[in-house]
Design a protein around this motif. Structure first.
Motif, PDB file in Angstrom:
ATOM      1  N   SER A 251      -2.004 -32.276  -0.458  1.00 38.99           N
ATOM      2  CA  SER A 251      -2.129 -30.831  -0.247  1.00 38.99           C
ATOM      3  C   SER A 251      -1.392 -30.394   1.014  1.00 38.99           C
ATOM      4  CB  SER A 251      -3.607 -30.437  -0.155  1.00 38.99           C
ATOM      5  OG  SER A 251      -4.282 -30.707  -1.365  1.00 38.99           O
ATOM      6  N   LEU A 252      -1.356 -31.273   2.017  1.00 38.63           N
ATOM      7  CA  LEU A 252      -0.653 -30.935   3.253  1.00 38.63           C
ATOM      8  C   LEU A 252       0.855 -30.854   3.042  1.00 38.63           C
ATOM      9  CD1 LEU A 252      -2.537 -33.049   5.951  1.00 38.63           C
ATOM     10  CD2 LEU A 252      -2.344 -30.559   5.868  1.00 38.63           C
ATOM     11  N   TYR A 253       1.365 -31.484   1.980  1.00 36.22           N
ATOM     12  CA  TYR A 253       2.818 -31.471   1.761  1.00 36.22           C
ATOM     13  C   TYR A 253       3.332 -30.033   1.714  1.00 36.22           C
ATOM     14  CZ  TYR A 253       7.396 -31.816  -0.310  1.00 36.22           C
ATOM     15  OH  TYR A 253       8.743 -31.666  -0.540  1.00 36.22           O
ATOM     16  N   ASN A 254       2.860 -29.249   0.787  1.00 35.48           N
ATOM     17  CA  ASN A 254       3.360 -27.876   0.666  1.00 35.48           C
ATOM     18  C   ASN A 254       2.893 -27.004   1.832  1.00 35.48           C
ATOM     19  OD1 ASN A 254       5.081 -26.359  -1.108  1.00 35.48           O
ATOM     20  ND2 ASN A 254       3.320 -25.062  -1.578  1.00 35.48           N
ATOM     21  N   THR A 255       1.753 -27.380   2.416  1.00 34.71           N
ATOM     22  CA  THR A 255       1.239 -26.650   3.573  1.00 34.71           C
ATOM     23  C   THR A 255       2.227 -26.678   4.733  1.00 34.71           C
ATOM     24  OG1 THR A 255      -1.067 -27.044   2.975  1.00 34.71           O
ATOM     25  CG2 THR A 255      -0.606 -26.634   5.298  1.00 34.71           C
ATOM     26  N   LEU A 256       2.927 -27.811   4.889  1.00 35.35           N
ATOM     27  CA  LEU A 256       3.859 -27.936   6.007  1.00 35.35           C
ATOM     28  C   LEU A 256       5.122 -27.105   5.807  1.00 35.35           C
ATOM     29  CD1 LEU A 256       3.575 -31.595   7.286  1.00 35.35           C
ATOM     30  CD2 LEU A 256       2.453 -29.522   8.078  1.00 35.35           C
ATOM     31  N   TRP A 257       5.209 -26.395   4.697  1.00 36.37           N
ATOM     32  CA  TRP A 257       6.238 -25.352   4.558  1.00 36.37           C
ATOM     33  C   TRP A 257       6.137 -24.408   5.746  1.00 36.37           C
ATOM     34  CZ3 TRP A 257       6.962 -20.126   4.274  1.00 36.37           C
ATOM     35  CH2 TRP A 257       8.089 -19.649   3.609  1.00 36.37           C
ATOM     36  N   TYR A 258       4.921 -24.133   6.177  1.00 34.24           N
ATOM     37  CA  TYR A 258       4.716 -23.183   7.273  1.00 34.24           C
ATOM     38  C   TYR A 258       5.074 -23.763   8.638  1.00 34.24           C
ATOM     39  CZ  TYR A 258       2.426 -19.990   4.051  1.00 34.24           C
ATOM     40  OH  TYR A 258       2.161 -19.126   3.017  1.00 34.24           O
ATOM     41  N   SER A 259       5.101 -25.089   8.758  1.00 30.56           N
ATOM     42  CA  SER A 259       5.538 -25.659  10.035  1.00 30.56           C
ATOM     43  C   SER A 259       7.012 -25.331  10.255  1.00 30.56           C
ATOM     44  CB  SER A 259       5.310 -27.177  10.059  1.00 30.56           C
ATOM     45  OG  SER A 259       6.142 -27.834   9.111  1.00 30.56           O
ATOM     46  N   GLY A 260       7.820 -25.473   9.195  1.00 30.07           N
ATOM     47  CA  GLY A 260       9.212 -25.057   9.297  1.00 30.07           C
ATOM     48  C   GLY A 260       9.335 -23.566   9.481  1.00 30.07           C
TER      49      GLY A 260
END
Length: 520
Positions: free
Chosen positions: A166-175
């Motif tokens: 679940s964190l995979y797509n969440t880290l879209w926001y880190s970029g």
């Protein structure tokens, strides 16, 4: 089609029984190492998030607009869409690379393409070179993003798999955050480097992957599919049980993987593209996967992700610094809610999160539409400020499901033999939806302004009904066990095989866990 929470099978109970309760991510050095390598895979999504926010920020920069002669309409739509067009070009190759040469080499090849794209975008001298650079970025991203989340799913320790995937797509926001605040900081540079510096930093995740991806363990499922059973068992044992190949959990996972892949290889219906729709269970999967992929881009979020500056214009917020500041704060807000939801997937369940997300989005996008109309018709400043507030609240609910779950849910309902191809369909659907949005949104906003929001209000209502009917709960199951929710009796052999392993080793595990001298 089954709906609502699914009853827990005996296999799910067996699976939880063989998990060592004393082995946690924070007290086991090999799990800590494994999760460190997971970060290298998760940041693949950061590149995509960086790009989405970067284009949003560049459109607010006068230096960028002046350099490219203030692109408008179809040209602006192409600049935003070309990355996804590049992704479309990469999709035919992605699943064959992931299944053919392995997850790690595929990620490495994708990183090379993205490094080349970032270099060209940084050094470009005209709009055609900029377009070519973004095409390369999209091409590389489609290859890397097919393999990276699958590797996360397939190598994770079972009890942490839902949260990590679940964190995979969440880290879209880190970029998204890095790009937003980088652009906010470089906007005052009175030269082309105001937009070249953010373009250069886009290469950072791919730079690390290029050099370090070979240290990440390869997928045990991929290894078994290539006849490398010994290597697969060694990988599972090293990271999941401190090297103990006879550990009950390791043996359970190993036997389950072998049984599932053997069944796929023996059944011609389970291989090839036709397999995606060959059985009732697979058709169920594809309907859900295509739907949630499309929903993730057609819930009104595309207006904010790529055209927030245009939305600001419709409510009278035109100052570049204020636009960039709000964009940066929104990115942090989104990351918070998406990470929060990622850690609740096994506590609250996928179905609850999907339904709550859709209901909240419908409420706050409707309110956003009403306030946009109030500002457009009557010039109310308070209505304009309310639009900003409702955008933040809308995204809080969007991030409960459509950021963390769309990738993890799609991967966990696909069996190994279809995972690369099925996930490729997922990514393809997102790209098609994005391309459509990126061409249509600026035109529609220019011509009908706030009235365009009504389309999304209606569609979000449809999403809620669809999710209520079709989403199946997959809580507390291994990847192979989840398939039983769709394939039913077809997996009886798999369940029997793994159950026998678990039954044989229950007693061994109880003795081991009660021995204070055994390291866990």
């Amino acid at each position: 089609m089954a709906v609502g929470p699914a009853a827990t099978t005996s296999n799910a109970i067996d699976f939880m029984h063989v998990v060592d309760p004393n082995r946690k991510w924070y007290n086991n050095r090999r799990l800590i190492a494994l999760h460190g390598w997971m970060v290298l895979l998760l940041i693949t999504s950061s590149t995509n998030g960086y790009d989405g926010s970067l284009m949003n920020s560049l459109q607010s920069m006068s230096q960028w607009k002046d350099f490219f002669n203030n692109p408008q309409g179809g040209t602006l739509g192409l600049l935003n869409a070309i990355q996804n067009i590049g992704s479309l070009a990469g999709y035919p190759f992605a699943p064959y690379l992931s299944d053919g040469i392995g997850r790690r080499p595929t990620i490495w090849l994708g990183a090379i393409c993205m490094l080349a794209g970032a270099a060209l975008q940084t050094a470009c001298q005209n709009i055609n070179q900029f377009i070519g650079a973004r095409f390369l970025l999209g091409f590389g991203l489609s290859i890397a993003s097919n393999a990276a989340p699958m590797l996360v799913t397939e190598v994770s320790y079972p009890t942490y798999r839902p949260q990590l995937t679940s964190l995979y797509n969440t880290l879209w926001y880190s970029g998204n955050i890095i790009a937003s605040w980088t652009a906010f900081g470089t906007q005052n540079i009175k030269s082309e480097w105001s937009w070249r510096i953010p373009s250069l930093l886009q290469a950072t995740p791919s730079f690390f992957q290029f050099f370090f991806i070979w240290f990440v363990p390869e997928s045990p499922r991929y290894l078994v599919s290539k006849g490398k059973d010994t290597e697969a068992l060694r990988t599972l044992a090293y990271y999941h049980a401190d090297g103990d190949e006879q550990d009950p959990l390791v043996q359970y996972e190993f036997e389950e993987i072998k049984a599932a892949i053997r069944m796929d290889q023996e059944n011609s219906k389970n291989v090839g593209w036709k397999a995606l729709v060959a059985t009732k269970g697979n058709r169920k999967r594809m309907v859900i996967i295509i739907a949630i992929a499309w929903f993730s881009q057609w819930s009104g979020n595309g207006l904010v992700s790529y055209y927030l500056n245009k939305v600001f214009d419709t409510i009278g917020i035109t100052d570049t610094s204020i636009q960039l500041l709000i964009t940066g704060i929104l990115a942090i807000w989104n990351l918070f809610w998406a990470v929060f939801a990622s850690f609740q997937v096994d506590r609250w369940g996928r179905r609850f999160l999907f339904l709550t997300s859709a209901a909240g989005m419908l409420v706050f996008f409707t309110l956003q539409t009403i306030c946009s109309a109030e500002y457009a018709l009557h010039g109310s400043k308070s209505a304009a400020h309310a639009v900003i507030a409702f955008i933040f609240l809308f995204y809080a609910f969007y991030d409960l499901a459509f950021t963390p779950l769309i990738v993890s849910y799609s991967l966990e309902i696909l069996p190994y033999s279809l995972r690369a191809k099925g996930f490729n369909v997922f990514n393809l659907t997102i790209s098609v939806a994005l391309i459509f949005n990126q061409y249509v949104n600026p035109i529609a906003l220019k011509n009908i302004a706030w009235k365009y929001y009504i389309v999304y209000c209606v569609f979000i209502a449809f999403e809620f009904v669809f999710l209520y009917i079709f989403v199946v709960e997959t809580q507390n199951r291994t990847l192979e066990e989840t398939a039983a929710l769709f394939d039913g009796d077809e997996l009886t052999e798999l369940h029997q095989a793994t159950a026998r392993v678990a039954d044989v080793r229950h007693e061994d595990y109880d003795e081991k866990s009660s021995d204070p001298g055994v390291k866990v």
